[in-house]
Design an enzyme around this catalytic site. Structure first.
Site, PDB file in Angstrom:
ATOM      1  N   GLY A 251      -1.867  -4.317   1.101  1.00 47.69           N
ATOM      2  CA  GLY A 251      -1.923  -5.523   1.904  1.00 47.69           C
ATOM      3  C   GLY A 251      -0.979  -6.619   1.468  1.00 47.69           C
ATOM      4  O   GLY A 251      -0.926  -7.684   2.094  1.00 47.69           O
TER       5      GLY A 251
ATOM      6  N   SER B  64       0.806  -1.224   0.000  1.00 48.64           N
ATOM      7  CA  SER B  64       0.000   0.000   0.000  1.00 48.64           C
ATOM      8  C   SER B  64       0.839   1.275   0.000  1.00 48.64           C
ATOM      9  O   SER B  64       0.381   2.317  -0.460  1.00 48.64           O
ATOM     10  CB  SER B  64      -0.932   0.019   1.221  1.00 48.64           C
ATOM     11  OG  SER B  64      -0.184  -0.124   2.420  1.00 48.64           O
TER      12      SER B  64
ATOM     13  N   ASP C  50      -5.081   6.716   9.900  1.00 45.95           N
ATOM     14  CA  ASP C  50      -4.741   5.377  10.390  1.00 45.95           C
ATOM     15  C   ASP C  50      -3.328   5.293  10.957  1.00 45.95           C
ATOM     16  O   ASP C  50      -2.933   4.274  11.522  1.00 45.95           O
ATOM     17  CB  ASP C  50      -4.923   4.330   9.286  1.00 45.95           C
ATOM     18  CG  ASP C  50      -4.006   4.559   8.079  1.00 45.95           C
ATOM     19  OD1 ASP C  50      -3.076   5.388   8.162  1.00 45.95           O
ATOM     20  OD2 ASP C  50      -4.228   3.886   7.056  1.00 45.95           O
TER      21      ASP C  50
ATOM     22  N   ASN D  80       4.076  -5.590   5.557  1.00 44.18           N
ATOM     23  CA  ASN D  80       2.909  -6.345   6.035  1.00 44.18           C
ATOM     24  C   ASN D  80       3.295  -7.654   6.716  1.00 44.18           C
ATOM     25  O   ASN D  80       2.606  -8.108   7.632  1.00 44.18           O
ATOM     26  CB  ASN D  80       1.939  -6.607   4.873  1.00 44.18           C
ATOM     27  CG  ASN D  80       1.215  -5.339   4.457  1.00 44.18           C
ATOM     28  OD1 ASN D  80       0.613  -4.666   5.274  1.00 44.18           O
ATOM     29  ND2 ASN D  80       1.294  -5.009   3.178  1.00 44.18           N
TER      30      ASN D  80
ATOM     31  N   HIS E 252      -0.346   5.045   6.819  1.00 49.21           N
ATOM     32  CA  HIS E 252      -0.138   5.421   5.424  1.00 49.21           C
ATOM     33  C   HIS E 252       0.131   6.920   5.288  1.00 49.21           C
ATOM     34  O   HIS E 252      -0.672   7.735   5.759  1.00 49.21           O
ATOM     35  CB  HIS E 252      -1.354   5.022   4.584  1.00 49.21           C
ATOM     36  CG  HIS E 252      -1.602   3.555   4.588  1.00 49.21           C
ATOM     37  ND1 HIS E 252      -2.490   2.945   5.456  1.00 49.21           N
ATOM     38  CD2 HIS E 252      -1.050   2.563   3.844  1.00 49.21           C
ATOM     39  CE1 HIS E 252      -2.492   1.643   5.233  1.00 49.21           C
ATOM     40  NE2 HIS E 252      -1.634   1.380   4.263  1.00 49.21           N
TER      41      HIS E 252
END
Length: 212
Positions: free
Chosen positions: A75, A38, A185, A104, A188
């Site tokens: 992801g 991402s 979040d 991840n 990011h």
């Protein structure tokens, strides 16, 4: 005399064809395949504002004839990248594969050794396809434990030396310590952070693509 002239003409024509083919090969744009998660897939951003899009613009500004294929998926893990890479190599035949994966794996607490094995397998697949590899490293937040975080970060340096691939040690250098540069979040980066990310990546990318 006529036969000699014909032979010379054929030799000249063959030489011209070889020169033309060489010139075409030299002038053909290089293909850069970015295989990431991402952080490279413009998660939460307007299209064209992430570091990959900015890199393609900068390549053009620097008169480097290259096409950038962004095959990043939000992801994505090193296992997922390893599974997808063969088809991508066959389809795009890249000159350079930029691997930005591992975050991840780390966030899920997956074994560092497994991630390293997957990254090595991707490097081997790229090499067999006559593509150069460039690695982009990541760090884990301190709440994942000092031992795990240190092993995770060291993985990239160890692998870079092993496979002799250029490495950007930490793509979020100058960003990670600034909460205001992140989306709600806290994982990011905002669009404003991506020029900084590109500044971390660009020197290695420029040098690597010119060397290919």
């Amino acid at each position: 005399m006529l036969n000699m002239f014909n032979r010379l003409s054929k030799k000249c024509l063959a030489a011209l064809l070889l020169l033309s083919a060489a010139a075409s090969a030299y002038s053909a744009p290089k293909t850069v395949l970015v295989l990431g998660d991402s952080l490279s897939a413009e998660y939460g951003l307007a299209r064209g504002t992430g570091w990959v899009a900015l890199a393609e613009q900068k390549l053009k500004q620097n008169n480097i004839d290259a096409v950038v294929v962004n095959a990043s998926v939000s992801g994505e893990t090193t296992s997922g990248g390893r599974s997808r890479l063969p088809a991508l190599l066959a389809k795009y035949k890249p000159d350079l594969v930029v691997i930005e994966l591992g975050a991840n794996d780390g966030l899920r607490g997956l074994p560092v050794a497994a991630a390293q094995t997957n990254l090595r397998a991707m490097s081997d697949a790229a090499a067999k396809a006559d593509a150069k590899v460039m690695l982009i490293g990541m760090r884990m937040p301190p709440n994942y434990g000092r031992d795990y975080a240190d092993k995770f970060f060291a993985m990239y340096g160890t692998l870079s030396k092993e496979i002799k691939a250029p490495l950007v040690p930490f793509m979020l250098d100058g960003v990670a310590e600034k909460p205001q540069l992140f989306q709600p979040d806290r994982l990011h980066p905002l669009a404003e952070a991506h020029p900084i990310i590109l500044a971390n990546i660009w020197p290695t990318l420029q040098k690597t693509i010119k060397a290919k």
